[in-house]
Design a protein around this motif. Structure first.
Motif, mmCIF file in Angstrom:
data_model
loop_
_atom_site.group_PDB
_atom_site.id
_atom_site.type_symbol
_atom_site.label_atom_id
_atom_site.label_comp_id
_atom_site.label_asym_id
_atom_site.label_seq_id
_atom_site.Cartn_x
_atom_site.Cartn_y
_atom_site.Cartn_z
ATOM 1 N N LYS A 52 13.053 -9.308 17.168
ATOM 2 C CA LYS A 52 11.908 -8.980 16.535
ATOM 3 C C LYS A 52 10.777 -8.439 17.976
ATOM 4 O O LYS A 52 10.820 -7.526 18.308
ATOM 5 C CB LYS A 52 11.086 -9.395 15.449
ATOM 6 C CG LYS A 52 11.646 -9.012 13.764
ATOM 7 C CD LYS A 52 11.382 -9.704 12.676
ATOM 8 C CE LYS A 52 12.023 -9.523 11.826
ATOM 9 N NZ LYS A 52 11.554 -10.459 11.110
ATOM 10 N N ILE A 53 10.810 -9.923 18.074
ATOM 11 C CA ILE A 53 10.114 -9.535 19.567
ATOM 12 C C ILE A 53 10.669 -9.525 20.595
ATOM 13 O O ILE A 53 9.676 -8.460 21.604
ATOM 14 C CB ILE A 53 10.048 -11.162 19.675
ATOM 15 C CG1 ILE A 53 9.043 -11.903 18.342
ATOM 16 C CG2 ILE A 53 8.672 -11.457 21.377
ATOM 17 C CD1 ILE A 53 8.721 -14.052 18.953
ATOM 18 N N LEU A 54 11.413 -9.379 20.796
ATOM 19 C CA LEU A 54 12.499 -8.633 21.927
ATOM 20 C C LEU A 54 12.319 -6.923 21.862
ATOM 21 O O LEU A 54 12.320 -6.365 22.937
ATOM 22 C CB LEU A 54 13.952 -9.635 22.497
ATOM 23 C CG LEU A 54 14.129 -10.839 22.563
ATOM 24 C CD1 LEU A 54 15.469 -10.661 22.864
ATOM 25 C CD2 LEU A 54 13.164 -11.153 24.358
ATOM 26 N N LYS A 55 11.853 -6.127 20.361
ATOM 27 C CA LYS A 55 11.730 -4.998 20.735
ATOM 28 C C LYS A 55 10.590 -4.741 20.992
ATOM 29 O O LYS A 55 10.478 -3.647 21.237
ATOM 30 C CB LYS A 55 11.939 -5.018 19.474
ATOM 31 C CG LYS A 55 13.432 -4.885 18.870
ATOM 32 C CD LYS A 55 14.045 -4.445 17.054
ATOM 33 C CE LYS A 55 15.283 -4.648 16.523
ATOM 34 N NZ LYS A 55 15.394 -4.369 15.261
ATOM 35 N N ARG A 134 1.693 -3.784 29.988
ATOM 36 C CA ARG A 134 2.826 -4.481 29.642
ATOM 37 C C ARG A 134 3.212 -5.484 29.212
ATOM 38 O O ARG A 134 3.037 -6.094 30.518
ATOM 39 C CB ARG A 134 4.501 -3.489 29.652
ATOM 40 C CG ARG A 134 5.120 -3.534 30.691
ATOM 41 C CD ARG A 134 6.531 -2.657 29.973
ATOM 42 N NE ARG A 134 7.158 -2.937 31.652
ATOM 43 C CZ ARG A 134 7.790 -2.617 32.093
ATOM 44 N NH1 ARG A 134 8.882 -1.127 31.101
ATOM 45 N NH2 ARG A 134 8.811 -2.876 33.254
ATOM 46 N N TYR A 135 3.481 -6.039 28.436
ATOM 47 C CA TYR A 135 4.332 -7.626 28.604
ATOM 48 C C TYR A 135 5.732 -7.499 28.375
ATOM 49 O O TYR A 135 6.235 -7.155 27.723
ATOM 50 C CB TYR A 135 4.412 -8.205 26.422
ATOM 51 C CG TYR A 135 2.783 -8.797 26.608
ATOM 52 C CD1 TYR A 135 1.736 -9.938 27.170
ATOM 53 C CD2 TYR A 135 1.755 -8.027 26.294
ATOM 54 C CE1 TYR A 135 0.769 -10.003 26.687
ATOM 55 C CE2 TYR A 135 -0.013 -8.129 25.905
ATOM 56 C CZ TYR A 135 -0.212 -9.187 26.225
ATOM 57 O OH TYR A 135 -2.069 -9.907 26.064
ATOM 58 N N LYS A 136 6.312 -8.695 29.571
ATOM 59 C CA LYS A 136 7.151 -9.095 29.393
ATOM 60 C C LYS A 136 7.753 -10.196 29.478
ATOM 61 O O LYS A 136 6.827 -11.636 29.406
ATOM 62 C CB LYS A 136 7.631 -8.806 31.295
ATOM 63 C CG LYS A 136 7.316 -9.514 32.395
ATOM 64 C CD LYS A 136 7.066 -8.877 33.658
ATOM 65 C CE LYS A 136 6.140 -10.388 34.690
ATOM 66 N NZ LYS A 136 6.358 -9.621 36.137
ATOM 67 N N VAL A 137 9.054 -10.395 29.349
ATOM 68 C CA VAL A 137 9.475 -12.216 29.388
ATOM 69 C C VAL A 137 9.840 -12.669 31.334
ATOM 70 O O VAL A 137 10.148 -12.094 31.842
ATOM 71 C CB VAL A 137 10.962 -11.597 29.056
ATOM 72 C CG1 VAL A 137 11.449 -13.740 28.302
ATOM 73 C CG2 VAL A 137 11.084 -11.659 26.853
ATOM 74 N N CYS A 138 9.155 -13.873 31.324
ATOM 75 C CA CYS A 138 9.135 -14.366 32.284
ATOM 76 C C CYS A 138 8.492 -15.774 32.412
ATOM 77 O O CYS A 138 7.743 -16.122 32.677
ATOM 78 C CB CYS A 138 8.279 -13.394 33.596
ATOM 79 S SG CYS A 138 8.812 -14.022 34.643
ATOM 80 N N ALA A 139 10.158 -16.858 32.210
ATOM 81 C CA ALA A 139 9.704 -18.198 32.098
ATOM 82 C C ALA A 139 9.292 -18.569 33.278
ATOM 83 O O ALA A 139 8.329 -19.948 33.505
ATOM 84 C CB ALA A 139 10.780 -18.680 31.810
ATOM 85 N N LYS A 140 9.941 -18.177 34.731
ATOM 86 C CA LYS A 140 9.330 -18.775 35.984
ATOM 87 C C LYS A 140 8.060 -18.459 35.840
ATOM 88 O O LYS A 140 6.759 -19.510 36.622
ATOM 89 C CB LYS A 140 9.963 -17.969 37.161
ATOM 90 C CG LYS A 140 9.719 -17.857 38.677
ATOM 91 C CD LYS A 140 10.364 -17.493 39.525
ATOM 92 C CE LYS A 140 9.807 -17.836 40.523
ATOM 93 N NZ LYS A 140 10.750 -16.689 41.852
#
Length: 213
Positions: A52-55, A134-140
């Motif tokens: 759901k979050i990744l969408k 926008r928000y993005k996934v970035c663990a670094k």
């Protein structure tokens, strides 16, 4: 407390470990009879919450991109009995406030004989991309060395302010920074070996005393 990052290939393993230990009981050191003592502080399954979050955010399709972060928080030795759930709830609040990222699973485990009761707080490391708005996934960008250096000190202070307890968060396993799961398990095994050696020595001494009579 320690944090690890996982890419797509590891998602199934880490979520299965957290949410369905009956499956891995035969393979790993897990007491399946105590499975019902475990609980999740987040509603729904981790994989469904993650989807759901990744969408709603941007996530690179590269296989090596770390999609989730798992923070394992063990119960301190001096935590009063009966306050484990309260401790885990405050740990979740601390991590949510610190990383400002959605949590997909927060499983509390009590059925691993070689480990203390502990929490698996799994979240999606989101950062805001100003250029693309926008928000993005970035663990670094979310989990940095500077962040890890102050993690345990900040957590200990948070617990003192909110639980009004001086808990042993800063110990031999955390004073020098973030450790991996394998390193923490190795530390636990070393302590158990040392204890067994002490008991063996005491037993041999007792036998010698009986034989010398």
């Amino acid at each position: 407390m320690h944090i690890e990052k996982y890419n797509r290939s590891a998602l199934g393993h880490i979520l299965q470990h957290c949410e369905n230990e009956k499956v891995r009981a035969k393979r790993d050191n897990v007491d399946s009879n105590r499975h019902n003592e475990n609980y999740n502080l987040v509603k729904g399954s981790g994989i469904d919450n993650l989807r759901k979050i990744l969408k709603q955010v941007h996530c690179s399709k590269r296989k090596d991109v770390n999609i989730i972060c798992s923070c394992v928080v063990s119960v301190p030795d001096n935590l009063p009995k009966g306050r484990e759930r309260e401790f885990f709830i405050y740990a979740c609040k601390f991590l949510s406030n610190r990383y400002k990222s959605p949590c997909v699973s927060a499983c509390c485990h009590f059925n691993e004989p070689n480990s203390k009761p502990h929490l698996h707080f799994i979240f999606v490391p989101l950062v805001f991309d100003k250029k693309k708005d926008r928000y993005k996934v970035c663990a670094k960008e979310k989990i940095t060395k500077q962040d890890l250096q102050s993690l345990h000190q900040d957590f200990q202070k948070y617990l003192k302010d909110n639980m009004h307890l001086d808990l042993d968060i800063l110990n031999g396993a955390t004073a020098n920074g973030n450790k991996t799961i394998n390193e923490l398990k190795a530390d636990t095994l070393k302590k158990e070996i040392s204890l067994l050696q002490k008991k063996k020595s005491q037993l041999l001494n007792a036998i010698e005393q009986v034989l010398s009579r």
